[in-house]
Design a protein around this motif. Structure first.
Motif, short mmCIF file in Angstrom:
data_model
loop_
_atom_site.label_atom_id
_atom_site.label_comp_id
_atom_site.label_asym_id
_atom_site.label_seq_id
_atom_site.Cartn_x
_atom_site.Cartn_y
_atom_site.Cartn_z
N ALA A 43 0.81 -1.09 -0.09
CA ALA A 43 0.00 -0.09 0.08
C ALA A 43 0.89 1.26 0.11
CB ALA A 43 -0.80 0.01 1.35
N ARG A 44 0.26 2.45 -0.59
CA ARG A 44 1.05 3.78 -0.39
C ARG A 44 0.16 4.55 0.78
NH1 ARG A 44 0.50 5.70 -6.08
NH2 ARG A 44 1.38 7.42 -5.14
N LEU A 45 0.83 4.96 1.64
CA LEU A 45 0.13 5.60 2.82
C LEU A 45 0.03 7.24 2.41
CD1 LEU A 45 1.87 3.66 5.72
CD2 LEU A 45 -0.04 3.08 4.09
N VAL A 46 -1.21 7.81 2.76
CA VAL A 46 -1.39 9.24 2.69
C VAL A 46 -2.15 9.60 3.89
CG1 VAL A 46 -1.24 9.27 0.12
CG2 VAL A 46 -3.26 8.67 1.05
N ASN A 47 -1.67 11.07 4.20
CA ASN A 47 -2.38 11.64 5.24
C ASN A 47 -4.02 11.81 5.06
OD1 ASN A 47 -3.54 13.32 7.31
ND2 ASN A 47 -1.22 14.04 7.49
N TYR A 48 -4.64 11.18 5.80
CA TYR A 48 -6.05 11.31 5.81
C TYR A 48 -6.77 12.64 5.35
CZ TYR A 48 -7.68 12.64 10.45
OH TYR A 48 -7.65 13.32 11.56
N GLN A 49 -6.07 13.63 5.90
CA GLN A 49 -6.42 14.88 6.06
C GLN A 49 -6.26 15.63 4.85
OE1 GLN A 49 -4.17 16.23 9.60
NE2 GLN A 49 -5.75 16.52 11.06
N LYS A 50 -5.41 15.11 3.88
CA LYS A 50 -5.37 15.60 2.73
C LYS A 50 -6.72 15.10 1.77
CE LYS A 50 -0.40 15.63 2.68
NZ LYS A 50 0.70 15.33 2.15
N GLY A 51 -7.56 14.31 2.32
CA GLY A 51 -8.32 13.70 1.40
C GLY A 51 -8.47 12.01 1.66
N LEU A 52 -9.76 11.69 1.71
CA LEU A 52 -9.92 10.31 2.05
C LEU A 52 -9.73 9.22 0.73
CD1 LEU A 52 -13.05 9.67 4.29
CD2 LEU A 52 -10.53 9.91 4.82
N GLU A 53 -9.36 8.13 0.56
CA GLU A 53 -9.15 7.19 -0.29
C GLU A 53 -10.17 6.08 -0.22
OE1 GLU A 53 -6.90 7.71 -2.57
OE2 GLU A 53 -5.75 9.58 -1.70
N GLN A 54 -10.04 5.24 -1.24
CA GLN A 54 -10.77 3.91 -1.16
C GLN A 54 -10.92 3.32 0.39
OE1 GLN A 54 -12.91 1.73 -3.92
NE2 GLN A 54 -13.59 2.03 -1.84
N ILE A 55 -9.78 3.40 0.83
CA ILE A 55 -9.75 2.85 2.09
C ILE A 55 -9.11 3.96 3.24
CG2 ILE A 55 -8.64 0.95 3.45
CD1 ILE A 55 -10.06 -0.54 1.15
N ALA A 56 -9.55 3.83 4.43
CA ALA A 56 -8.82 4.81 5.18
C ALA A 56 -9.12 3.90 6.66
CB ALA A 56 -9.60 6.10 5.69
N VAL A 57 -7.86 4.13 7.33
CA VAL A 57 -7.76 3.53 8.76
C VAL A 57 -7.42 4.56 9.67
CG1 VAL A 57 -6.46 1.66 10.24
CG2 VAL A 57 -6.38 1.39 7.62
N LEU A 58 -8.54 4.73 10.65
CA LEU A 58 -8.20 5.85 11.75
C LEU A 58 -8.65 5.31 12.96
CD1 LEU A 58 -10.65 8.19 9.47
CD2 LEU A 58 -8.12 8.49 9.76
N THR A 59 -8.09 6.11 14.07
CA THR A 59 -8.18 5.78 15.31
C THR A 59 -8.74 7.24 15.97
OG1 THR A 59 -6.31 4.30 15.18
CG2 THR A 59 -6.85 5.03 17.42
N PRO A 60 -10.05 7.30 16.13
CA PRO A 60 -10.55 8.71 16.54
C PRO A 60 -10.47 8.64 18.28
CG PRO A 60 -12.34 7.48 15.17
CD PRO A 60 -11.08 6.51 15.32
N ASN A 61 -10.32 7.55 18.82
CA ASN A 61 -10.13 7.75 20.37
C ASN A 61 -8.75 7.43 20.86
OD1 ASN A 61 -12.75 8.53 21.01
ND2 ASN A 61 -13.52 6.42 20.43
N PHE A 62 -8.06 8.64 21.40
CA PHE A 62 -6.55 8.20 21.92
C PHE A 62 -5.81 7.60 21.07
CE2 PHE A 62 -10.21 7.27 25.27
CZ PHE A 62 -10.57 8.73 25.34
N GLN A 63 -5.69 8.24 20.14
CA GLN A 63 -4.74 7.58 18.92
C GLN A 63 -3.37 7.17 19.42
OE1 GLN A 63 -2.12 8.85 16.95
NE2 GLN A 63 -2.31 7.92 14.96
#
Lengths: 469, 469
Positions: free
Chosen positions: A215-235
């Motif tokens: 995979a190529r990793l990109v910062n989600y804040q620049k825009g979501l892709e087909q897949i996003a992995v996020l940790t909203p609580n206490f990352q």
């Protein structure tokens, strides 16, 4: 041959195999060098007090293994090792992204884990004994289902429904911890070259598994892709919480782009301050979100039990992948964890963990305030097991780790968590596994190490090297 | 809306969330159709006897989730479901090779597993209690090492050395069963397009994992490749044993070609007749062989514990892959299994399993002789949990499975195990999990189903269809 091989007639291993093993070890260690002559079979049999056929059988086996060669009339000799075509491992092995390991230290801030001195040993024993006495042990020890131990699966499904953390078309799969959930999701969803939106910095166990899958990793804040992995609580590693408004805008963007959001929610139960926020899954149960939860951080990481809730087609694919991977997760631990949870012991333990975590986080933040060099900044999490320190310009957390370890304190340097942004000045402090007084003492030591380096650098600035004058 | 939502004031879930959940279920089930109007907040609050803000909060949440839309002055309506961009799962998911599942049957010959009625429940309990009372429980429940629980690893290393099943440069990794060992080996060794030499037919859990990794499977008897996976003892599905001379010639060829041989040796302890043969690993400990063993077939498959012994560079790569996959295997089960083994209880259990297996195999072979249609052939294994039946020309084991299941007997048809050669006429009979009288009865039923079909076909040959006359 200076030493006679030692044979044990009472062993279950036949004498000729024992003898063969002795020679193998001597050849491997170099005691018997290439070309060296072995004793004649008759002679050795006499010395050892065994039948000559025993010695012959051992020599035959050694010859089969390519370790010795016999020459008629001259005896047997240690063969050249190169008789065995060597496998070129370095060329053959597809090595995964390198893991980062730090040496054990007296005070470890290196692993995001709960404090083991608070493990409720008696409650765990009680849960075990209830499972052992339940009359179900036979089926628990038998081959199980890739989806998970059905009574535990039903318990978790019921809990998810009660918490509104499940859409009407969702299903649930039990995994061997959150790490396996991430691995299965990657295998089912991410093709080589795919772009995956993640936070920056991120947990290396996630980073490495995505990179291994190409995979190529990109910062989600620049825009979501087909897949996003996020940790909203206490990352992990920052300890930060995604505000409600951002959760909502992420979900809007995900809906517009048909993004599959993988929500890593293993820390949310460890909230020490502030009000709980709904998870992405709770905000939009019908979206394509896959929610990962785990018992590791709130109970026992040694048991390896997590789960994924997500749309049925996804869970079906994960279950098929899981079956290929390891058939199913350990059933005895699933049964014990179920008893631990449904008896109310887990909830009681969790309250204690929240109290303990609050105290530890407070100790960590107080110590940071007192001891870190001026110019440092750090996050102030409302929960979880980690916080993130950024040192003043010029201090490299990776370079300083060795010095800190010599003083008895370990941590993970920021670069381990890096995606795109450089993280040389940062470090993760995992306070969960240490006692409050260790946390204070550990951060005091880190502060001293960092300030000493900072002083040296300031001095170097004030006194330029003479050679350049 | 015909039915009032039912709210539970004593629940931990807030009332507005309960209410929201009720509507969600009604929308999901279609009880509330797209475009339908929800009751006004004041009206519903009155009907339910709750505060109006509770109803407003529930509606707000439903709106956030995209399930309803509000129109000022007109009320709230069920939104069109397509407001959520749908994830196209069928396109997105990389589905692994399909698993084959048979329906549960009264007498199951479908899974290669030990008989659970012989599980030594008391000995297992005793082992558990010893671990619980050992004073090590805290560290057992804490995060562990990817290599395995160190005391168990040391026990297995010692055993391998004693049995000469380990080269001087070998190391050992504990895995979550043999299936995970195969998965890790594939991930570390097999690149897409690589040719892998295997037996034909083979265990589908191996076949599918190699195919998922993009491997091309070839029969090892046509020549070894860079990687070969072999099961010399009581192979699954055939139950056959590789003779000593063939083991030696395989090793010679492997040495010449620098082949990495993966030796799947999970059945060898279940020998019911004949003399034990040395494993490939024992014949050539210094070759590049990776030996897979497991507790699943000799003790408890529900615990998921296996191990791999192989050259250090390979084990290092497997350990790194293992860490990415699931961090480490369940430590509590590792500790319990260690006690079960080192207390001598495993050896005692194993003797009983060998006795039971011998009796079951005998029952199976006797029943095959008595009941299978003439022209059938079958293997006569000396151990393990499976044997392989080939029916007379014209009988398709896959097509006949449905009929057998309706009569209460299941098995896996030969095509599931196919590599290159067609296996339509064959089936695997896994006798391990059934009692002797079930085995006899089950094979009697299979014989009846197969003979009935055979008779039908013979009749059809004698009486050609009138239309063609």
């Amino acid at each position: 041959m200076d030493l006679l091989p030692h044979l044990d007639p009472s062993s279950q291993t036949p004498l000729y195999r024992q003898l063969c093993g002795c020679f193998e070890r001597q050849i491997a260690s170099g005691e018997l060098a290439t070309g060296e002559r072995l004793p004649a079979t008759r002679e050795l049999a006499g010395l050892l007090g065994v039948n000559r056929t025993t010695v012959s059988a051992a020599y035959e086996l050694l010859e089969q293994k390519g370790l010795i060669a016999g020459h008629v009339g001259r005896g047997s000799f240690v063969a050249r090792r190169s008789a065995t075509a060597q496998v070129d491992w370095s060329n053959l092995l597809a090595r995964p992204a390198r893991q980062f390991a730090v040496n054990p230290a007296a005070i470890s801030f290196a692993a995001s884990r709960p404090p083991e001195e608070l493990f409720p040993v008696e409650d765990f024993q009680q849960s075990c004994e209830e499972v052992l006495g339940s009359g179900n042990l036979g089926s628990i020890l038998q081959l199980g289902s890739p989806g998970g131990y059905e009574p535990l699966r039903n318990y978790l499904l019921e809990q998810a429904r009660r918490e509104d953390a499940m859409g009407p078309d969702d299903d649930l799969l039990i995994t061997s911890g959150c790490q396996q959930a991430l691995d299965l999701l990657r295998r089912a969803l991410v093709r080589p070259g795919a772009r995956v939106a993640v936070e920056d910095p991120i947990y290396p166990g996630l980073k490495n598994i995505l990179l291994e899958g190409g995979a190529r990793l990109v910062n989600y804040q620049k825009g979501l892709e087909q897949i996003a992995v996020l940790t909203p609580n206490f990352q992990n590693p920052t300890g930060l919480t995604m505000p409600l408004a951002e959760r909502e805008s992420v979900l809007r963007e995900a809906r517009d782009k048909a993004t599959v959001v993988i929500e890593n929610d293993i820390y949310s139960a460890l909230r020490y301050a502030g009000n709980p926020l709904p998870s992405l899954k709770q905000l939009a149960p019908q979206a394509g979100t896959a929610l990962i939860r785990s018992f590791s951080k709130i109970a026992f990481p040694g048991l390896r039990l997590g789960w994924v809730i997500g749309p049925r087609p996804l869970i079906t694919a994960l279950r098929e992948t899981k079956q290929l991977t390891d058939l199913h997760s350990d059933q005895f631990s699933q049964a014990v964890m179920l008893r631990f949870a449904e008896s109310g012991r887990l909830a009681a333990h969790q309250s204690k963990m929240v109290e303990a975590g609050r105290e530890r986080l407070q100790a960590a933040l107080n110590a940071a305030e007192r001891f870190l060099p001026s110019g440092s900044t750090w996050t102030r999490p409302e929960g979880g097991l980690n916080f993130w320190v950024t040192l003043p310009e010029g201090l490299d957390a990776g370079q300083l780790l060795g010095r800190a370890q010599r003083e008895g304190v370990s941590y993970l340097p920021g670069e381990v968590f890096r995606v795109e942004l450089p993280q040389h000045h940062s470090l993760r402090v995992s306070f969960g596994g240490a006692r409050p007084e260790q946390i204070t003492r550990g951060i005091e030591i880190l502060g001293r190490v960092f300030r000493a380096e900072s002083e040296l650098q300031k001095q170097a600035e004030r006194e330029p090297a003479a050679a350049w004058v």
